[in-house]
Design a protein around this motif. Structure first.
Motif, PDB file in Angstrom:
ATOM      1  N   GLU A 339       0.882  -1.346  -0.034  1.00 18.23           N
ATOM      2  CA  GLU A 339      -0.159  -0.035  -0.041  1.00 18.23           C
ATOM      3  C   GLU A 339       0.726   1.176   0.066  1.00 18.23           C
ATOM      4  N   ASN A 340       0.756   2.061  -0.848  1.00 21.66           N
ATOM      5  CA  ASN A 340       1.313   3.321  -1.171  1.00 21.66           C
ATOM      6  C   ASN A 340       0.535   4.698  -0.993  1.00 21.66           C
ATOM      7  N   LYS A 341      -0.729   4.403  -0.784  1.00 23.13           N
ATOM      8  CA  LYS A 341      -1.754   5.653  -0.320  1.00 23.13           C
ATOM      9  C   LYS A 341      -1.476   5.731   0.880  1.00 23.13           C
ATOM     10  N   LYS A 342      -1.135   7.098   1.368  1.00 22.70           N
ATOM     11  CA  LYS A 342      -0.730   7.379   2.823  1.00 22.70           C
ATOM     12  C   LYS A 342      -2.163   7.322   3.671  1.00 22.70           C
ATOM     13  N   LEU A 343      -2.870   7.928   3.024  1.00 22.94           N
ATOM     14  CA  LEU A 343      -4.454   7.969   4.039  1.00 22.94           C
ATOM     15  C   LEU A 343      -4.966   6.526   3.975  1.00 22.94           C
ATOM     16  N   ASN A 344      -4.945   5.731   3.123  1.00 19.78           N
ATOM     17  CA  ASN A 344      -5.456   4.404   3.132  1.00 19.78           C
ATOM     18  C   ASN A 344      -4.714   3.709   4.041  1.00 19.78           C
ATOM     19  N   PHE A 345      -3.379   3.852   4.149  1.00 20.05           N
ATOM     20  CA  PHE A 345      -2.424   2.984   4.999  1.00 20.05           C
ATOM     21  C   PHE A 345      -2.751   3.374   6.342  1.00 20.05           C
ATOM     22  N   LEU A 346      -2.739   4.681   6.787  1.00 25.00           N
ATOM     23  CA  LEU A 346      -3.060   5.356   8.098  1.00 25.00           C
ATOM     24  C   LEU A 346      -4.464   4.683   8.720  1.00 25.00           C
ATOM     25  N   CYS A 347      -5.499   4.835   7.774  1.00 19.45           N
ATOM     26  CA  CYS A 347      -6.733   4.416   8.537  1.00 19.45           C
ATOM     27  C   CYS A 347      -6.648   2.889   8.695  1.00 19.45           C
ATOM     28  N   THR A 348      -5.959   2.073   7.766  1.00 17.16           N
ATOM     29  CA  THR A 348      -6.012   0.649   8.017  1.00 17.16           C
ATOM     30  C   THR A 348      -5.162   0.309   9.262  1.00 17.16           C
ATOM     31  N   LEU A 349      -3.914   0.809   9.447  1.00 17.52           N
ATOM     32  CA  LEU A 349      -3.314   0.790  10.490  1.00 17.52           C
ATOM     33  C   LEU A 349      -4.036   1.454  11.915  1.00 17.52           C
ATOM     34  N   MET A 350      -4.771   2.409  11.948  1.00 15.07           N
ATOM     35  CA  MET A 350      -5.669   2.719  12.821  1.00 15.07           C
ATOM     36  C   MET A 350      -6.664   1.550  13.297  1.00 15.07           C
ATOM     37  N   LEU A 351      -7.196   1.137  12.302  1.00 12.83           N
ATOM     38  CA  LEU A 351      -8.183  -0.097  12.443  1.00 12.83           C
ATOM     39  C   LEU A 351      -7.328  -1.271  13.081  1.00 12.83           C
ATOM     40  N   PHE A 352      -6.353  -1.655  12.478  1.00  7.09           N
ATOM     41  CA  PHE A 352      -5.320  -2.586  13.053  1.00  7.09           C
ATOM     42  C   PHE A 352      -5.026  -2.433  14.460  1.00  7.09           C
ATOM     43  N   PHE A 353      -4.858  -1.345  14.944  1.00 10.02           N
ATOM     44  CA  PHE A 353      -4.406  -1.032  16.375  1.00 10.02           C
ATOM     45  C   PHE A 353      -5.784  -1.105  17.214  1.00 10.02           C
ATOM     46  N   ILE A 354      -6.769  -0.609  16.647  1.00 13.54           N
ATOM     47  CA  ILE A 354      -7.903  -0.802  17.450  1.00 13.54           C
ATOM     48  C   ILE A 354      -8.464  -2.341  17.632  1.00 13.54           C
ATOM     49  N   ILE A 355      -8.410  -2.793  16.628  1.00 11.85           N
ATOM     50  CA  ILE A 355      -8.446  -4.648  16.805  1.00 11.85           C
ATOM     51  C   ILE A 355      -7.562  -5.139  17.685  1.00 11.85           C
ATOM     52  N   MET A 356      -6.348  -4.789  17.696  1.00 10.85           N
ATOM     53  CA  MET A 356      -5.309  -5.390  18.664  1.00 10.85           C
ATOM     54  C   MET A 356      -5.695  -4.956  19.862  1.00 10.85           C
ATOM     55  N   GLY A 357      -6.242  -3.601  20.212  1.00 12.12           N
ATOM     56  CA  GLY A 357      -6.563  -3.423  21.728  1.00 12.12           C
ATOM     57  C   GLY A 357      -7.548  -3.874  22.206  1.00 12.12           C
ATOM     58  N   ILE A 358      -8.729  -4.163  21.194  1.00 13.27           N
ATOM     59  CA  ILE A 358      -9.762  -5.063  21.948  1.00 13.27           C
ATOM     60  C   ILE A 358      -9.522  -6.524  22.103  1.00 13.27           C
ATOM     61  N   GLY A 359      -8.252  -6.965  21.248  1.00 15.02           N
ATOM     62  CA  GLY A 359      -7.796  -8.455  21.516  1.00 15.02           C
ATOM     63  C   GLY A 359      -7.206  -8.534  22.933  1.00 15.02           C
ATOM     64  N   ILE A 360      -6.361  -7.386  23.175  1.00 14.78           N
ATOM     65  CA  ILE A 360      -5.371  -7.250  24.448  1.00 14.78           C
ATOM     66  C   ILE A 360      -6.525  -7.207  25.566  1.00 14.78           C
ATOM     67  N   VAL A 361      -7.328  -6.152  25.570  1.00 12.78           N
ATOM     68  CA  VAL A 361      -8.818  -6.354  26.605  1.00 12.78           C
ATOM     69  C   VAL A 361      -9.059  -7.770  26.712  1.00 12.78           C
ATOM     70  N   GLY A 362      -9.513  -8.265  25.889  1.00 20.33           N
ATOM     71  CA  GLY A 362     -10.066  -9.461  25.918  1.00 20.33           C
ATOM     72  C   GLY A 362      -9.128 -10.743  26.412  1.00 20.33           C
TER      73      GLY A 362
END
Length: 390
Positions: A339-362
């Motif tokens: 992925e070379n589109k910065k906005l797409n990459f950052l939005c996906t990375l943010m979702l990636f961290f949100i899911i990871m955060g939910i997983g850590i809480v679980g």
């Protein structure tokens, strides 16, 4: 750097974690060595896990206690009539050590090492940055239910072996018969994995017509539990699958199916991960078609269709979504690389961290109610030799 990590690991496996993490990120040449040390650390956690009566591991302790009283010849006489003979053989061998806690440690290490190997190997293949490789490792550790490996064992190990067989054949291009035999082993570890073999048979026919037939079959399964019970009943005539029909009834439920609509928070997390991986998979196929390994993506399409069909059966969905998660790490790594589109990459990375955060809480919610003996209050800084003397 690997030598420094090993020295610190021997002095204190748990305290050496920061050095191991730095090794995963920066030591490109010896990354797999650091990942092995991380898998051992997680296995040590399982070694100290004290299962209550509600956990599968407690039942396995009882089985091993019975096996400890018989010799190998007595066990071998009945091996072909035993349900899930491969895992029973593991139970038998561990029982002879008289240290039943080794079972959880060995199985946990095995599963995490297989996944870490696949992550490391594919990262090298596509030349993924060390920091992204580390993120994928942490994503897996955070979101996959640890207790499934530490206590459930059978399903986790079986799924990991099946995923590894797929990886060897479709990514590493291993075509010899010995690699084909790997697909049989999961059935000998957990009887529900006969379904995985059916999926693999369909993969032999990589055509649009066959995929349509497969999709129709999955729709039938989604709408009617009778189809699953039909296949399970036939396979129950084979000795090693003798209890499969009863298990299928238990998983599905004859009167009321447990669907994703009345799922637990863990299953909701699994669904979120499935949606996330499937979205990334489709995005990569659309925008990076010439840069991805289309063979493994075709395999993933069969797994995705199957997982969607399992939304009507919560037990099957919970078990097989793990398969998609392991294989689905490949599209995630492709995305981070391509992925070379910065906005797409950052939005996906943010979702990636949100899911990871939910997983850590679980994970925390699960682990806070589990006893790990004196690991954290007495042995947090213990050396490797003290830890294994438990």
């Amino acid at each position: 750097m690997i030598f420094i990590s090993i020295i610190f690991f021997i002095i204190s496996p748990i305290i050496s974690l920061p050095i191991i993490i730095l090794g995963i990120i920066f030591d490109k040449k010896n990354k797999i060595g650091h990942l092995i040390l991380l898998a051992i650390d997680i296995a040590i956690l399982s070694y100290y896990f004290e299962p209550g009566k509600e956990y599968d591991l407690y039942k396995y302790f009882i089985i091993m206690n019975e096996y400890s009283k018989i010799d190998f010849m007595t066990f071998a006489k009945n091996i072909l009539t035993i349900t899930e003979p491969a895992i029973r053989m593991i139970f038998f061998l561990v029982s002879k050590t008289q240290n039943y806690y080794l079972l959880s440690a060995i199985c946990t290490f095995f599963v995490y090492f297989i996944v870490f190997y696949m992550i490391n190997d594919y990262s090298k293949k596509i030349n993924l940055k060390g920091i992204y490789t580390f993120l994928i490792v942490i994503f897996f550790i955070s979101c996959m239910n640890y207790i499934n490996f530490a206590s459930g064992l059978r399903n986790g190990v079986a799924i990991a072996v099946f995923a590894f067989a797929i990886y060897l054949e479709y990514v590493k291009n291993k075509k010899k018969i010995v690699y084909k035999l790997l697909y049989i082993i999961p059935c000998l570890l957990h009887k529900s994995l006969f379904i995985a073999i059916l999926i693999r048979i369909f993969m032999n026919f990589d055509s649009k017509k066959m995929k349509k037939i497969y999709s129709i079959l999955m729709i039938i399964i989604f709408l009617s539990s009778t189809s699953i019970l039909f296949f399970a009943n036939i396979l129950s005539n084979i000795p090693i699958f003798s209890t499969l029909y009863e298990k299928a009834i238990y998983y599905i439920g004859e009167e009321e199916r447990n669907t994703i609509l009345n799922a637990s928070s863990l299953s909701i997390l699994n669904l979120i991960i499935v949606i996330f991986i499937t979205t990334i998979y489709n995005y990569n196929k659309k925008f990076f078609k010439d840069k991805i390994d289309i063979k493994i993506y075709n395999v993933i399409s069969y797994i995705v269709i199957f997982i969607l069909a399992m939304l009507s059966y919560l037990q099957f969905f919970a078990r097989f979504s793990f398969l998609l998660f392991i294989i689905g790490l490949i599209p995630l790594m492709d995305y981070l690389k391509l992925e070379n589109k910065k906005l797409n990459f950052l939005c996906t990375l943010m979702l990636f961290f949100i899911i990871m955060g939910i997983g850590i809480v679980g994970q925390y919610a699960t682990l806070k109610n589990i006893s790990f003996g004196n690991l954290f209050n007495e042995n947090i800084a213990a050396n490797i030799f003290t830890l294994i003397k438990k």
